[in-house]
Design a protein around this motif. Structure first.
Motif, PDB file in Angstrom:
ATOM      1  N   LEU A   3     112.839 -21.875   3.630  1.00 34.02           N
ATOM      2  CA  LEU A   3     113.658 -20.673   3.512  1.00 34.02           C
ATOM      3  C   LEU A   3     113.958 -20.121   4.896  1.00 34.02           C
ATOM      4  N   LYS A   4     115.195 -19.694   5.071  1.00 33.65           N
ATOM      5  CA  LYS A   4     115.583 -18.982   6.290  1.00 33.65           C
ATOM      6  C   LYS A   4     115.905 -17.559   5.854  1.00 33.65           C
ATOM      7  N   THR A   5     114.924 -16.674   5.977  1.00 32.95           N
ATOM      8  CA  THR A   5     115.070 -15.295   5.526  1.00 32.95           C
ATOM      9  C   THR A   5     116.149 -14.585   6.326  1.00 32.95           C
ATOM     10  N   GLN A   6     117.033 -13.889   5.609  1.00 28.38           N
ATOM     11  CA  GLN A   6     118.134 -13.175   6.253  1.00 28.38           C
ATOM     12  C   GLN A   6     117.920 -11.664   6.246  1.00 28.38           C
ATOM     13  N   THR A   7     117.534 -11.129   5.086  1.00 30.28           N
ATOM     14  CA  THR A   7     117.381  -9.682   4.952  1.00 30.28           C
ATOM     15  C   THR A   7     116.670  -9.381   3.634  1.00 30.28           C
ATOM     16  N   LYS A   8     116.601  -8.126   3.290  1.00 24.88           N
ATOM     17  CA  LYS A   8     116.113  -7.684   1.975  1.00 24.88           C
ATOM     18  C   LYS A   8     117.263  -6.976   1.281  1.00 24.88           C
ATOM     19  N   ARG A  10     118.723  -4.224  -1.785  1.00 29.13           N
ATOM     20  CA  ARG A  10     118.382  -2.809  -2.040  1.00 29.13           C
ATOM     21  C   ARG A  10     117.171  -2.638  -2.945  1.00 29.13           C
ATOM     22  N   TYR A  11     116.742  -3.716  -3.605  1.00 29.18           N
ATOM     23  CA  TYR A  11     115.553  -3.655  -4.458  1.00 29.18           C
ATOM     24  C   TYR A  11     114.327  -4.218  -3.753  1.00 29.18           C
ATOM     25  N   GLY A  12     114.456  -4.573  -2.484  1.00 32.91           N
ATOM     26  CA  GLY A  12     113.346  -5.105  -1.722  1.00 32.91           C
ATOM     27  C   GLY A  12     113.139  -6.609  -1.870  1.00 32.91           C
ATOM     28  N   ARG A  13     114.080  -7.285  -2.533  1.00 34.73           N
ATOM     29  CA  ARG A  13     113.956  -8.731  -2.706  1.00 34.73           C
ATOM     30  C   ARG A  13     114.431  -9.443  -1.448  1.00 34.73           C
ATOM     31  N   THR A  14     113.800 -10.553  -1.148  1.00 35.61           N
ATOM     32  CA  THR A  14     114.170 -11.358   0.013  1.00 35.61           C
ATOM     33  C   THR A  14     115.475 -12.089  -0.249  1.00 35.61           C
ATOM     34  N   VAL A  15     116.391 -11.991   0.704  1.00 34.85           N
ATOM     35  CA  VAL A  15     117.636 -12.756   0.665  1.00 34.85           C
ATOM     36  C   VAL A  15     117.487 -13.842   1.720  1.00 34.85           C
ATOM     37  N   ALA A  16     117.599 -15.099   1.297  1.00 35.99           N
ATOM     38  CA  ALA A  16     117.355 -16.203   2.215  1.00 35.99           C
ATOM     39  C   ALA A  16     118.269 -17.379   1.907  1.00 35.99           C
ATOM     40  N   GLU A  17     118.441 -18.220   2.914  1.00 35.33           N
ATOM     41  CA  GLU A  17     119.117 -19.502   2.715  1.00 35.33           C
ATOM     42  C   GLU A  17     118.023 -20.526   2.423  1.00 35.33           C
ATOM     43  N   VAL A  18     118.316 -21.449   1.510  1.00 36.52           N
ATOM     44  CA  VAL A  18     117.350 -22.474   1.114  1.00 36.52           C
ATOM     45  C   VAL A  18     117.816 -23.810   1.663  1.00 36.52           C
ATOM     46  N   PHE A  19     116.911 -24.502   2.346  1.00 33.46           N
ATOM     47  CA  PHE A  19     117.214 -25.811   2.905  1.00 33.46           C
ATOM     48  C   PHE A  19     116.321 -26.857   2.267  1.00 33.46           C
ATOM     49  N   THR A  20     116.910 -27.998   1.919  1.00 29.94           N
ATOM     50  CA  THR A  20     116.156 -29.091   1.323  1.00 29.94           C
ATOM     51  C   THR A  20     115.314 -29.770   2.401  1.00 29.94           C
ATOM     52  N   ALA A  21     114.440 -30.672   1.974  1.00 33.13           N
ATOM     53  CA  ALA A  21     113.566 -31.378   2.905  1.00 33.13           C
ATOM     54  C   ALA A  21     114.366 -32.166   3.947  1.00 33.13           C
ATOM     55  N   ASP A  22     115.558 -32.639   3.557  1.00 32.77           N
ATOM     56  CA  ASP A  22     116.376 -33.395   4.515  1.00 32.77           C
ATOM     57  C   ASP A  22     117.336 -32.511   5.297  1.00 32.77           C
ATOM     58  N   GLY A  23     117.155 -31.185   5.220  1.00 30.58           N
ATOM     59  CA  GLY A  23     117.907 -30.268   6.054  1.00 30.58           C
ATOM     60  C   GLY A  23     119.229 -29.773   5.502  1.00 30.58           C
TER      61      GLY A  23
END
Length: 151
Positions: A3-8, A10-23
């Motif tokens: 996961l590449k966390t970007q922000t939270k 308004r409910y406090g949940r993590t917003v992230a980009e998901v990368f597979t094992a091969d990138g």
């Protein structure tokens, strides 16, 4: 997966980009396949134009939710309409869309780097798999089906 966390949100949940094992960026892949929308509110922390380009590409080739000629209402627009508000803030200036980007590479060379031709694919099923992998040039008429003569 990473996961590449970007922000939270308004409910406090993590917003992230998901990368597979091969990138590979799973979110970009989903948007490109028409299985997800580019959620504009959180794009500033990501490669905004890549997501918008992929979404425009999926719409152009009528993939996933874009199979319908009129497309589909985006979830945030639907929720805003139910609340009686505006579906989106004022539109941002748009950069010209680069319809050749597929998984970070030119359309002529998706992840494998090989350019396929219908006469060399072998079967209709394989051509559909290649189309899903980003070889959109195999769909000459833009109807979401590759190498129709192989059917």
């Amino acid at each position: 997966m990473t996961l590449k966390t970007q922000t939270k949100d308004r409910y406090g949940r993590t917003v992230a980009e998901v990368f597979t094992a091969d990138g590979l960026n799973a979110g970009l892949t989903l948007v490109q396949q028409g299985n997800a929308f580019a959620y504009r509110q959180y794009l500033k922390q990501c490669d905004e134009w890549a997501y918008l380009d992929r979404e425009k590409l999926a719409e152009r080739y009528r993939l996933g939710v874009w199979r319908s000629a009129s497309g589909i209402e985006r979830p945030w627009g639907f929720r805003a309409a139910r609340r009686g508000g505006q579906s989106q803030p004022a539109p941002r200036p748009q950069r010209p869309v680069n319809l050749t980007i597929i998984n970070g590479a030119p359309a002529s060379a998706p992840s494998s780097g090989r350019r396929w031709y219908c006469r060399n694919v072998g079967s209709w099923e394989r051509s559909q798999q290649l189309l899903r992998e980003g070889h959109t040039y195999l769909d000459g008429d833009g109807d979401g089906e590759a190498c129709e003569a192989l059917r």
